[in-house]
Design a protein around this motif. Structure first.
Motif, mmCIF file in Angstrom:
data_model
loop_
_atom_site.group_PDB
_atom_site.id
_atom_site.type_symbol
_atom_site.label_atom_id
_atom_site.label_comp_id
_atom_site.label_asym_id
_atom_site.label_seq_id
_atom_site.Cartn_x
_atom_site.Cartn_y
_atom_site.Cartn_z
ATOM 1 N N ARG A 170 0.851 -1.193 0.000
ATOM 2 C CA ARG A 170 0.000 0.000 0.000
ATOM 3 C C ARG A 170 0.889 1.246 0.000
ATOM 4 N N TYR A 171 0.279 2.395 -0.279
ATOM 5 C CA TYR A 171 0.966 3.697 -0.250
ATOM 6 C C TYR A 171 2.148 3.760 -1.221
ATOM 7 N N VAL A 172 2.000 3.117 -2.363
ATOM 8 C CA VAL A 172 3.074 3.116 -3.366
ATOM 9 C C VAL A 172 3.407 4.543 -3.799
ATOM 10 N N ASN A 244 13.582 3.298 9.828
ATOM 11 C CA ASN A 244 12.394 4.082 9.481
ATOM 12 C C ASN A 244 11.797 3.630 8.150
ATOM 13 N N LEU A 245 12.644 3.214 7.213
ATOM 14 C CA LEU A 245 12.117 2.678 5.961
ATOM 15 C C LEU A 245 11.376 1.372 6.236
ATOM 16 N N TRP A 246 11.935 0.540 7.111
ATOM 17 C CA TRP A 246 11.230 -0.692 7.478
ATOM 18 C C TRP A 246 9.888 -0.368 8.116
ATOM 19 N N LEU A 247 9.840 0.660 8.959
ATOM 20 C CA LEU A 247 8.571 1.068 9.570
ATOM 21 C C LEU A 247 7.583 1.539 8.502
ATOM 22 N N ASP A 248 8.055 2.345 7.551
ATOM 23 C CA ASP A 248 7.183 2.816 6.462
ATOM 24 C C ASP A 248 6.586 1.636 5.707
ATOM 25 N N TYR A 249 7.450 0.683 5.366
ATOM 26 C CA TYR A 249 6.988 -0.484 4.626
ATOM 27 C C TYR A 249 6.028 -1.320 5.469
ATOM 28 N N SER A 250 6.367 -1.547 6.729
ATOM 29 C CA SER A 250 5.557 -2.410 7.590
ATOM 30 C C SER A 250 4.195 -1.792 7.874
ATOM 31 N N VAL A 251 4.139 -0.473 8.014
ATOM 32 C CA VAL A 251 2.848 0.201 8.168
ATOM 33 C C VAL A 251 1.979 -0.082 6.942
ATOM 34 N N ALA A 252 2.583 -0.007 5.757
ATOM 35 C CA ALA A 252 1.831 -0.289 4.535
ATOM 36 C C ALA A 252 1.329 -1.734 4.530
ATOM 37 N N ASP A 253 2.150 -2.655 5.036
ATOM 38 C CA ASP A 253 1.776 -4.070 5.082
ATOM 39 C C ASP A 253 0.605 -4.297 6.045
ATOM 40 N N VAL A 254 0.662 -3.642 7.193
ATOM 41 C CA VAL A 254 -0.415 -3.774 8.185
ATOM 42 C C VAL A 254 -1.701 -3.116 7.684
ATOM 43 N N MET A 255 -1.579 -1.925 7.111
ATOM 44 C CA MET A 255 -2.762 -1.191 6.677
ATOM 45 C C MET A 255 -3.429 -1.851 5.485
ATOM 46 N N ARG A 256 -2.663 -2.525 4.647
ATOM 47 C CA ARG A 256 -3.264 -3.277 3.537
ATOM 48 C C ARG A 256 -4.163 -4.379 4.103
ATOM 49 N N TYR A 257 -3.662 -5.083 5.116
ATOM 50 C CA TYR A 257 -4.450 -6.155 5.717
ATOM 51 C C TYR A 257 -5.684 -5.586 6.403
ATOM 52 N N LEU A 258 -5.508 -4.498 7.140
ATOM 53 C CA LEU A 258 -6.646 -3.852 7.802
ATOM 54 C C LEU A 258 -7.689 -3.426 6.775
ATOM 55 N N ILE A 277 -5.045 5.371 12.912
ATOM 56 C CA ILE A 277 -4.644 3.965 12.989
ATOM 57 C C ILE A 277 -3.198 3.796 12.517
ATOM 58 N N LYS A 278 -2.832 4.480 11.436
ATOM 59 C CA LYS A 278 -1.458 4.402 10.943
ATOM 60 C C LYS A 278 -0.463 4.815 12.020
ATOM 61 N N SER A 279 -0.769 5.896 12.713
ATOM 62 C CA SER A 279 0.122 6.379 13.769
ATOM 63 C C SER A 279 0.258 5.352 14.884
ATOM 64 N N THR A 280 -0.873 4.763 15.282
ATOM 65 C CA THR A 280 -0.858 3.747 16.339
ATOM 66 C C THR A 280 -0.056 2.529 15.905
ATOM 67 N N MET A 281 -0.283 2.070 14.697
ATOM 68 C CA MET A 281 0.411 0.883 14.197
ATOM 69 C C MET A 281 1.904 1.128 14.030
ATOM 70 N N ARG A 282 2.265 2.311 13.576
ATOM 71 C CA ARG A 282 3.697 2.613 13.398
ATOM 72 C C ARG A 282 4.424 2.556 14.739
ATOM 73 N N SER A 283 3.797 3.103 15.772
ATOM 74 C CA SER A 283 4.395 3.055 17.101
ATOM 75 C C SER A 283 4.497 1.619 17.598
ATOM 76 N N ALA A 284 3.447 0.828 17.348
ATOM 77 C CA ALA A 284 3.439 -0.566 17.805
ATOM 78 C C ALA A 284 4.480 -1.406 17.075
ATOM 79 N N LEU A 285 4.757 -1.072 15.821
ATOM 80 C CA LEU A 285 5.717 -1.843 15.032
ATOM 81 C C LEU A 285 7.144 -1.703 15.561
ATOM 82 N N GLU A 286 7.414 -0.727 16.370
ATOM 83 C CA GLU A 286 8.733 -0.621 16.985
ATOM 84 C C GLU A 286 8.958 -1.762 17.974
#
Length: 440
Positions: A170-172, A244-258, A277-286
């Motif tokens: 997501r977020y390409v 931070n790039l991993w976080l950007d990518y992982s947020v996209a992975d989580v939000m696609r599923y959501l 939700i993106k903000s919450t998930m990005r923090s949780a992905l740490e």
């Protein structure tokens, strides 16, 4: 109702037909129906009575005058006539043509200025170069992933955001925009479809999905293929940028599923709710892994679906609870040290080439916790063995191992340590948590 006629024919029968068509009584009602007039004069096949009369007569309504010059307004048929005088709101034919000419002239001038500015932009971009040996690590990884997603478009011609769908779940467009803002790719207006660039007020806007991008030229005049090959051998040193790039990518992975789960249960989330939700998930992905947060999304979306069926609730109200439910769920997990379940990647939900590149250099995937990714990044970039880290963890670790040996519990300590790491906790937390168990 008063209609002024300007006859364009001298045929008596045609004149009679025209006058009868427009004739009204004192109350403004037409004297004859159109259907009764249709057979008076033979007309060519497909020609209507209204169009026949319009070709032979100009009709002006004395109850309607031009907003600009106060001349009578021309009407095309009976339905356009007014029974009482109207406040001027329209332009007459002449004034409208003048107005249209002015608008057309301005549009042509704007179009010419747009072409001039785009040509100037293209000229400047073609002379600007990039030293690819100096670009940050996160941009190197993003370029490598982009090349993999659109080969050979990155190095041989132009590409659009639509061409890059394989880059991330997501977020390409946002990832491409990162490269554009960094000056590594630039717009190529000459290859874009008409209408891609347009005026909005005094500014040039663009339809982002239609923009054609190109890789910026290299300062050493190397070909695009050579640039990409040189990036493969990069020695990485920027831990923060890569994480931070991993976080950007992982947020996209989580939000696609959501997003797919919300679509399944017909939950429509607003842009503001998605950003929350993106903000919450990005923090949780740490702390946690992508697959663990998929399980959170799965649970919360189904809870909202169940809530929607309750009395006094509906789908919009239920969907609005999702951001808060996710946040409270994660707070409980952290507070009570609950181990989150991990969901498997759905077949219709590919990782994307950015996930593949990150996986190859870090050895991570959707099941790797944020804490573990952070540790792997520090090892990759040469920061794992810094004196400050060793000093901070050295004494607590020695004390823990001393207690473990004293209680003949070294095996159980290591198993518990591995369990906490898998649950998404960091090394510091794991050492402190296990050490605390010996004092109880």
């Amino acid at each position: 109702m008063a209609i002024k006629l300007q006859l364009l024919t001298e045929n008596p029968k045609e004149i009679e037909l025209i006058e009868r068509y427009w004739a009204v009584d004192e109350s403004g009602q037409y004297l004859e129906k159109v259907s009764a007039l249709a057979g008076i004069i033979e007309m060519a096949q497909g020609v209507t009575l209204t169009s026949f009369i319009r070709q032979r007569c100009n009709a002006f309504d004395e109850h309607q005058v031009c907003l600009k010059c106060a001349e009578l307004i021309e009407i095309k048929n009976r339905s356009e006539a007014k029974k009482v005088p109207q406040r001027p709101t329209k332009l007459c034919t002449v004034c409208q043509e003048d107005q249209d000419a002015i608008v057309l002239k301005a549009a042509k001038a704007k179009s010419a200025e747009l072409e001039r500015q785009l040509a100037e932009y293209t000229r400047k971009q073609s002379t600007r170069t990039v030293d690819y040996s100096e670009i940050p690590d996160n941009q190197v990884l993003l370029l490598l992933a982009l090349d993999r997603a659109i080969t050979p478009r990155l190095t041989n011609g132009g590409f659009t955001v639509g061409d890059c769908r394989g880059l991330a779940p997501r977020y390409v467009g946002d990832f491409v925009q990162q490269l554009r803002e960094a000056g590594l790719v630039f717009d190529d207006p000459g290859k874009a479809r008409p209408g891609t660039y347009y005026w909005e007020g005094d500014e040039i806007w663009r339809v982002r999905d239609q923009v054609v991008y190109r890789l910026a030229p290299d300062v050493a005049s190397r070909s695009a293929d050579e640039i990409i090959r040189s990036l493969v051998d990069r020695v990485y040193t920027d831990a923060d940028g890569i994480f931070n790039l991993w976080l950007d990518y992982s947020v996209a992975d989580v939000m696609r599923y959501l997003g797919s789960q919300c679509e399944l249960y017909h939950h429509d989330l607003s842009a503001a709710e998605l950003e929350e939700i993106k903000s919450t998930m990005r923090s949780a992905l740490e702390t946690y892994s992508v697959s663990q947060l998929w399980s959170v999304a799965w649970k919360v979306v189904r809870d909202a679906a169940s809530l929607a069926n309750r009395e006094y609730y509906n789908r919009p109200k239920a969907a609005a609870t999702i951001p808060g439910k996710i946040r409270r769920n994660l707070e409980k997990v952290q507070r009570e040290s609950i181990e989150l379940k991990a969901w498997s990647r759905p077949e219709q939900h590919p990782a994307g080439t950015l996930g593949m590149v990150l996986g190859e250099i870090l050895g991570v995937d959707e099941n790797t916790s944020g804490h573990m990714v952070s540790s792997l990044v520090t090892w990759l970039t040469g920061h794992a063995c810094s004196p400050s880290v060793e000093a901070e963890l050295g004494e607590p670790t020695r004390e823990l191992m001393t207690k473990a040996l004293a209680h003949d519990a070294s095996s159980s300590v290591m198993l518990r340590f591995a369990e906490l790491i898998r649950a998404g906790h960091g090394v510091r937390f794991a050492v402190k948590e296990i050490a605390g168990s010996f004092s109880t």
